[in-house]
Design a protein around this motif. Structure first.
Motif, PDB file in Angstrom:
ATOM      1  N   ARG A  50      -0.769  -7.694  16.515  1.00  0.00           N
ATOM      2  CA  ARG A  50      -0.166  -5.932  16.097  1.00  0.00           C
ATOM      3  C   ARG A  50       0.357  -6.407  14.984  1.00  0.00           C
ATOM      4  O   ARG A  50       1.670  -6.286  14.558  1.00  0.00           O
ATOM      5  CB  ARG A  50       1.304  -6.073  17.377  1.00  0.00           C
ATOM      6  N   SER A  51      -0.278  -7.357  14.095  1.00  0.00           N
ATOM      7  CA  SER A  51       0.170  -7.234  12.981  1.00  0.00           C
ATOM      8  C   SER A  51      -1.344  -7.025  11.601  1.00  0.00           C
ATOM      9  O   SER A  51      -2.265  -6.738  12.297  1.00  0.00           O
ATOM     10  CB  SER A  51       0.170  -8.749  12.278  1.00  0.00           C
ATOM     11  N   ARG A  52      -0.561  -7.270  10.072  1.00  0.00           N
ATOM     12  CA  ARG A  52      -1.840  -6.654   9.359  1.00  0.00           C
ATOM     13  C   ARG A  52      -2.723  -7.750   9.423  1.00  0.00           C
ATOM     14  O   ARG A  52      -2.628  -9.167   9.476  1.00  0.00           O
ATOM     15  CB  ARG A  52      -0.907  -6.893   7.934  1.00  0.00           C
ATOM     16  N   VAL A  53      -4.150  -7.100   9.176  1.00  0.00           N
ATOM     17  CA  VAL A  53      -5.439  -7.836   9.150  1.00  0.00           C
ATOM     18  C   VAL A  53      -5.879  -7.975   7.672  1.00  0.00           C
ATOM     19  O   VAL A  53      -6.389  -9.191   7.540  1.00  0.00           O
ATOM     20  CB  VAL A  53      -6.223  -6.925  10.429  1.00  0.00           C
ATOM     21  N   CYS A  54      -5.807  -6.448   6.568  1.00  0.00           N
ATOM     22  CA  CYS A  54      -6.402  -6.804   5.253  1.00  0.00           C
ATOM     23  C   CYS A  54      -5.885  -5.523   4.941  1.00  0.00           C
ATOM     24  O   CYS A  54      -5.456  -4.582   5.793  1.00  0.00           O
ATOM     25  CB  CYS A  54      -7.747  -6.526   5.715  1.00  0.00           C
ATOM     26  N   GLU A  55      -6.129  -5.284   3.844  1.00  0.00           N
ATOM     27  CA  GLU A  55      -5.457  -4.331   3.064  1.00  0.00           C
ATOM     28  C   GLU A  55      -6.895  -3.970   1.875  1.00  0.00           C
ATOM     29  O   GLU A  55      -7.300  -5.108   1.331  1.00  0.00           O
ATOM     30  CB  GLU A  55      -4.603  -4.416   2.148  1.00  0.00           C
ATOM     31  N   TYR A  56      -7.023  -2.554   1.334  1.00  0.00           N
ATOM     32  CA  TYR A  56      -8.052  -2.012   0.934  1.00  0.00           C
ATOM     33  C   TYR A  56      -7.352  -1.387  -0.214  1.00  0.00           C
ATOM     34  O   TYR A  56      -6.323  -0.351  -0.496  1.00  0.00           O
ATOM     35  CB  TYR A  56      -8.654  -1.356   1.529  1.00  0.00           C
ATOM     36  N   ARG A  57      -7.275  -1.871  -1.500  1.00  0.00           N
ATOM     37  CA  ARG A  57      -6.828  -1.517  -3.021  1.00  0.00           C
ATOM     38  C   ARG A  57      -8.154  -1.037  -4.029  1.00  0.00           C
ATOM     39  O   ARG A  57      -8.834  -2.010  -3.886  1.00  0.00           O
ATOM     40  CB  ARG A  57      -6.385  -3.024  -3.264  1.00  0.00           C
TER      41      ARG A  57
END
Length: 319
Positions: free
Chosen positions: A220-227
């Motif tokens: 239940r945490s951040r996996v990755c970001e799309y920037r």
């Protein structure tokens, strides 16, 4: 009518709305519903651009549409339920919010509706009777979007307080709050297997403007970001799996661009720039290669993923 586009002719159809289009949702295989600042809800064939039905009972701008059952939310503080092929009037009304309704989520069995508003509340309704079953209020919880987790009693919610929450719809209590973000969270979507959630962020000049993948089942945490967007990312959706496409996510932004991302590596696979379209408020995935994009200035755009030497995202029609 058509005009040349980057990859061929772009079909131009009569506009579905007379003002900015604020939301769109796909009804497979070839129907979509949309809402706009013209206060109307339209049912269209996205392949032909034909408007098959129009509903005009809202008193103000339509803010959200949902197609598990056919619902619309509005700045008039109400939610309405419609018959897709029925009469012009609503089948059921859901009044009660004190400010604009900004979130809609329908349970997997279509018996319950969750709504959210800028009035800091989330509400659960009986779809058949229109009765408000319960109400939960949280300080500063200005709801921006709601999405039901497939096969689960949980609803994901984004907010102007920069927070993503998971609600247990049974008692309408917060089951989990994800780590806070730096910018307003504008939208969210859940993968069909219920494993992941993606949320999108406001921003300007490349600061913020990202989409974020969250694990719903284990950490239940951040996996990755799309920037890569330069202005507010207004919408984010998971693309249905296709035989030739890696698991993917699509985003639309106020920078007039739609991007498709590799879900796991966060690499940008394709970009479409819709020049002159203004802010791109909403995305809907029709299938693994077709997206609908609602714009403030030029209606609804149909985008196709083409597999050439490189993956390309092309505009093929506007209505």
């Amino acid at each position: 009518m058509g005009r040349p586009g980057r990859g061929g002719v772009v079909e131009l159809h009569s506009p579905a709305h007379s003002d900015a289009v604020t939301c769109v949702a796909a009804v497979r295989p070839e129907l979509c519903v949309s809402g706009g600042k013209d206060k109307s809800v339209a049912v269209c064939n996205w392949r032909s651009g034909a408007v098959l039905g129009r509903f005009v009972s809202h008193e103000h701008e339509v803010t959200k549409v949902s197609i598990k059952e056919f619902f619309s939310a509005s700045r008039d503080r109400t939610v309405m339920m419609w018959e897709l092929h029925g009469t012009s009037g609503p089948r059921q009304c859901f009044p009660g919010h004190e400010l604009v309704v900004t979130g809609l989520a329908v349970s997997p069995d279509a018996s319950r509706l969750c709504t959210g508003s800028r009035d800091n509340t989330v509400r659960k309704w009986d779809v058949e009777t229109g009765e408000c079953l319960c109400r939960a209020a949280l300080s500063r919880n200005l709801v921006t979007h709601l999405c039901w987790v497939p096969g689960e009693p949980y609803v994901i919610q984004t907010s102007e307080d920069k927070t993503i929450r998971m609600w247990d719809s049974r008692e309408l209590q917060v089951a989990h709050t994800f780590p806070g973000k730096q910018h307003i969270q504008t939208s969210c979507d859940v993968s069909q297997d219920g494993r992941y959630c993606v949320s999108s962020s406001s921003g300007f000049a490349g600061e913020g403007c990202e989409a974020t993948l969250w694990d719903l089942r284990q950490t239940r945490s951040r996996v990755c970001e799309y920037r890569g967007h330069l202005q507010t990312t207004a919408s984010c959706v998971f693309l249905p799996r296709g035989p030739a496409l890696t698991p993917s996510i699509a985003t639309s932004s106020y920078d007039s661009k739609v991007k498709v991302w590799d879900r796991d590596t966060a690499a940008c696979l394709a970009t479409a720039c819709l020049e002159g379209a203004g802010p791109l408020a909403s995305l809907a995935a029709c299938d693994s290669s077709t997206l609908l994009c609602a714009s403030f200035r030029s209606g609804i755009h149909v985008l196709q993923l083409r597999h050439r030497e490189e993956l390309e995202l092309e505009k093929v029609a506007v209505f």
